[in-house]
Design an enzyme around this catalytic site. Sequence first.
Site, short mmCIF file in Angstrom:
data_model
loop_
_atom_site.label_atom_id
_atom_site.label_comp_id
_atom_site.label_asym_id
_atom_site.label_seq_id
_atom_site.Cartn_x
_atom_site.Cartn_y
_atom_site.Cartn_z
N ARG A 1 24.25 -28.79 35.65
CA ARG A 1 25.48 -28.26 36.19
C ARG A 1 25.83 -29.01 37.48
O ARG A 1 24.94 -29.38 38.25
CB ARG A 1 25.35 -26.77 36.50
N TYR B 1 27.43 -31.55 29.41
CA TYR B 1 26.13 -30.91 29.49
C TYR B 1 26.20 -29.41 29.79
O TYR B 1 26.94 -28.97 30.67
CB TYR B 1 25.27 -31.57 30.59
N GLY B 2 25.40 -28.65 29.10
CA GLY B 2 25.08 -27.25 29.41
C GLY B 2 26.22 -26.43 29.96
O GLY B 2 27.30 -26.35 29.36
N LYS C 1 28.05 -19.74 31.67
CA LYS C 1 28.23 -19.55 33.11
C LYS C 1 29.71 -19.38 33.48
O LYS C 1 30.04 -18.56 34.34
CB LYS C 1 27.63 -20.73 33.88
N HIS D 1 23.84 -11.99 36.67
CA HIS D 1 22.91 -13.05 36.26
C HIS D 1 21.52 -12.42 36.08
O HIS D 1 20.65 -12.60 36.93
CB HIS D 1 22.91 -14.12 37.37
N SER E 1 17.09 -19.64 39.98
CA SER E 1 16.45 -20.57 39.04
C SER E 1 15.02 -20.90 39.49
O SER E 1 14.67 -20.74 40.66
CB SER E 1 17.28 -21.84 38.91
N ALA E 2 14.21 -21.30 38.51
CA ALA E 2 12.81 -21.71 38.74
C ALA E 2 11.89 -20.56 39.13
O ALA E 2 10.85 -20.77 39.74
CB ALA E 2 12.72 -22.84 39.76
N CYS E 3 12.27 -19.32 38.80
CA CYS E 3 11.41 -18.17 39.04
C CYS E 3 10.82 -17.63 37.73
O CYS E 3 10.06 -16.66 37.75
CB CYS E 3 12.16 -17.06 39.76
N GLY E 4 11.20 -18.20 36.61
CA GLY E 4 10.62 -17.78 35.33
C GLY E 4 11.32 -16.58 34.70
O GLY E 4 10.67 -15.71 34.13
N ASN F 1 10.67 -16.41 31.06
CA ASN F 1 9.28 -15.99 30.82
C ASN F 1 9.14 -14.47 30.95
O ASN F 1 8.46 -13.83 30.15
CB ASN F 1 8.33 -16.68 31.80
N ASP G 1 19.40 -14.13 30.41
CA ASP G 1 20.19 -14.78 31.46
C ASP G 1 21.34 -13.94 32.01
O ASP G 1 21.59 -13.98 33.20
CB ASP G 1 20.74 -16.11 30.93
N ASN H 1 15.31 -30.89 33.68
CA ASN H 1 16.29 -29.91 33.20
C ASN H 1 16.56 -30.05 31.69
O ASN H 1 17.61 -29.67 31.20
CB ASN H 1 17.60 -30.05 33.99
N ARG I 1 16.46 -29.12 27.82
CA ARG I 1 16.75 -27.77 27.31
C ARG I 1 16.45 -27.60 25.83
O ARG I 1 16.49 -28.57 25.07
CB ARG I 1 18.24 -27.47 27.51
N ARG J 1 11.26 -16.65 44.90
CA ARG J 1 10.01 -17.37 45.07
C ARG J 1 9.75 -17.46 46.56
O ARG J 1 10.45 -18.20 47.27
CB ARG J 1 10.18 -18.75 44.43
O1 TSX Z 1 7.45 -17.49 35.00
C1 TSX Z 1 6.59 -17.26 35.82
N1 TSX Z 1 6.23 -15.95 36.07
C2 TSX Z 1 6.93 -14.81 35.38
C3 TSX Z 1 6.29 -14.56 34.09
C4 TSX Z 1 6.52 -13.53 33.32
N2 TSX Z 1 6.00 -18.31 36.48
C5 TSX Z 1 6.42 -19.68 36.24
C6 TSX Z 1 7.51 -20.05 37.22
C7 TSX Z 1 8.14 -21.34 36.94
C8 TSX Z 1 9.33 -21.23 36.03
C9 TSX Z 1 5.01 -18.05 37.38
N3 TSX Z 1 4.30 -18.88 38.14
C10 TSX Z 1 4.61 -16.74 37.64
C11 TSX Z 1 5.20 -15.66 36.95
O2 TSX Z 1 4.84 -14.50 37.16
N4 TSX Z 1 3.62 -16.80 38.58
C12 TSX Z 1 3.44 -18.11 38.88
C13 TSX Z 1 2.48 -18.66 39.86
C14 TSX Z 1 1.16 -18.88 39.15
C15 TSX Z 1 0.92 -20.03 38.44
C16 TSX Z 1 -0.31 -20.20 37.79
C17 TSX Z 1 -1.28 -19.22 37.88
C18 TSX Z 1 -1.04 -18.07 38.59
C19 TSX Z 1 0.19 -17.90 39.22
N5 TSX Z 1 -2.53 -19.31 37.29
C20 TSX Z 1 -3.16 -20.38 36.77
O3 TSX Z 1 -2.60 -21.46 36.80
C21 TSX Z 1 -4.45 -20.17 36.15
MN MN Z 2 20.79 -18.62 34.58
#
Ligand code: TSX
Ligand code: MN
Length: 595
Positions: free
Chosen positions: A70, A211-212, A220, A240, A262-265, A268, A287, A377, A379, A410
């Site tokens: 972006r 892109y995206g 967005k 968001h 971004s970049a906080c997971g 995940n 998202d 970045n 995807r 973070r």
């Molecule tokens: O997404 C993450 N989460 C949320 C998960 C549900 N990440 C990745 C962030 C980059 C996009 C994380 N990174 C999280 C987290 O809760 N915590 C961390 C930091 C972390 C990284 C590795 C380990 C522990 C904490 N452990 C080992 O590497 C073994």
């Molecule tokens: Mn987003």
Amino acid sequence: MNVTVKNEKLNQWIREVADLCQPDDIYICNGSKEEYDFMMEKMIKSGSAVPLKKRPNSFHFRSDPSDVARVEDRTYISTTSQDDAGPTNNWLAPDELKKTMLDFYKGCMKGRTMYVIPFSMGPIGSPISKIGVEISDSPYVVVNMHIMTRVSDKVMGLLDGGADFIPCLHSIGAPLAEGQEDVQWPCAPIENKYISHFPEDNLIWSYGSGYGGNALLGKKCLALRIASAMARREGWMAEHMLILRLTDPEGKQYHIAAAFPSACGKTNLAMMQPSVPGWKCECIGDDIAWMKTGPDGRLYAINPENGFFGVAPGTSYGTNPMAMDSIKENVIFTNCAVTDDSDVWWEGMDGDAPAHAIDWKGNDWTPESGTDAAHPNARFTAPAAQCPVICEDWEKPGGVPIDIFIFGGRRSTLVPLVSEAYNWDHGVFIGATAGSETTAANIGSVGNFRRDPFAMTPFCGYNMGDYFKHWFDMGNKLGDKAPRCFYVNWFRKSEDGKFLWPGFSDNSRVLKWMCERVSGKVGADETPIGLVPKDGDLDTNGLEVSAKDMKEIMSIDTDGWKAEIPDIEQHFAKFGDRLPERLTKQLEEFRKRLG
Ligand code: TSX
Ligand code: MN
């Protein structure tokens, strides 16, 4: 043109755009599998799509190296008064911006087909959904929109019946002269790129990037920037946020919406599988959340999207097994590395790096190259329905009732693992002051702290001061049915620089505590920053974190917080007289609690 359009506004707009952009052809999309296959076949023949032997019906694309993310400094909120765009948005007057862009659009689709993509953000026919129509000269946009939104002749049916829509005009800005050969990823140079929003007339104009978020205008541009402005006018919320359902061992359901920069997971967490026995977690969205009050006065959320447009690097069976299982087939990959056995690869994938691959730029790559094989970045575009833990109610037209809002960022220091806001206003204060340290995946230098209120800085389609006010207004409307607000930080580090909290599946322990707070099963300790778990209430069974580290994760650094106050004041000062007094009051109360 392959179809007669009955919706008069749409018909007229298509004609206007065709006259302006002068495409060779016009094609109205219906979202069918045949259409997807046909477009993909064309892109394989032209060399822009590469089929992947290891993943059925999956394809890899490489963008131009100048068109990989972006473009925030080319993104505009164009309102009559600059004050209505506010201090966090780029602004140009609508007349001026439209004049500039009309010049660019003139003849910009010569030699190309103009695709008309009718789509629904949200389940087709849901009272919370909105219809958009994207006009684009990019077949890559068409196939991505098929996955990320609901493209369907049912949407055209609603339009034929007179339904309104949000016009989204997109061009890659690369007309072809007679006989001119196309390149693999046509786009315009950075100084000619414009991602423009006209919230006063619910209109999106994008030029120059393929892109995206610059090009898939439902995400967005529509679902956040334009929708946030509509939401304020109409009394709902476009945020968001990921949406997930947690089910406790007794079968009681809790719905959580969480905002992270971004970049906080975020993806995940949206797909996280709990380590706490008996608890179940299901994904509703990763998202964006659109939320409206329901007949019972509670806040109901839908995911307006139909797919995941996820960052590939860092995604692995270790960090997000449910995402890995979502991308086994029917996926579009962009800017990954391609291995010799015709699969994709990226940094952070499980196992060893391949001995040889073709990198995102199309060059030979080996682990010794010293460069990224996949762009940071890069995807994947995957249908949400393919996620093994997608919630059975993820397309429920009325949405799911939200119990909990989470704000996070973070922060290597200061912010403890979890705290709860004292009340709605305190929750808004936390959301408005939250921020994140930059990582290699962001722009800016690594480790810089930046406030990113509600993770909405790049996505709020109006003055952010008014946005804070809208949060307070929603609180008034929701009263005691408002979701409870929490603040988390998975990223606190020890003095020797190690992450204190294991994160990932163990975050379920934190979510469990939130649910127990909501159901009144546990109390909490009052601290200056908010309510924190009482000793023993955070479930640490089976967790390999020392008591000393647990204490450090949850410790309140009063002096550190006091030192933040001037920065919060400066942050608030940016919004001038648009800053709600209720936020100033929160800051005063915070200062008093810190003593
Ligand atoms: O997404 C993450 N989460 C949320 C998960 C549900 N990440 C990745 C962030 C980059 C996009 C994380 N990174 C999280 C987290 O809760 N915590 C961390 C930091 C972390 C990284 C590795 C380990 C522990 C904490 N452990 C080992 O590497 C073994
Ligand atoms: Mn987003």
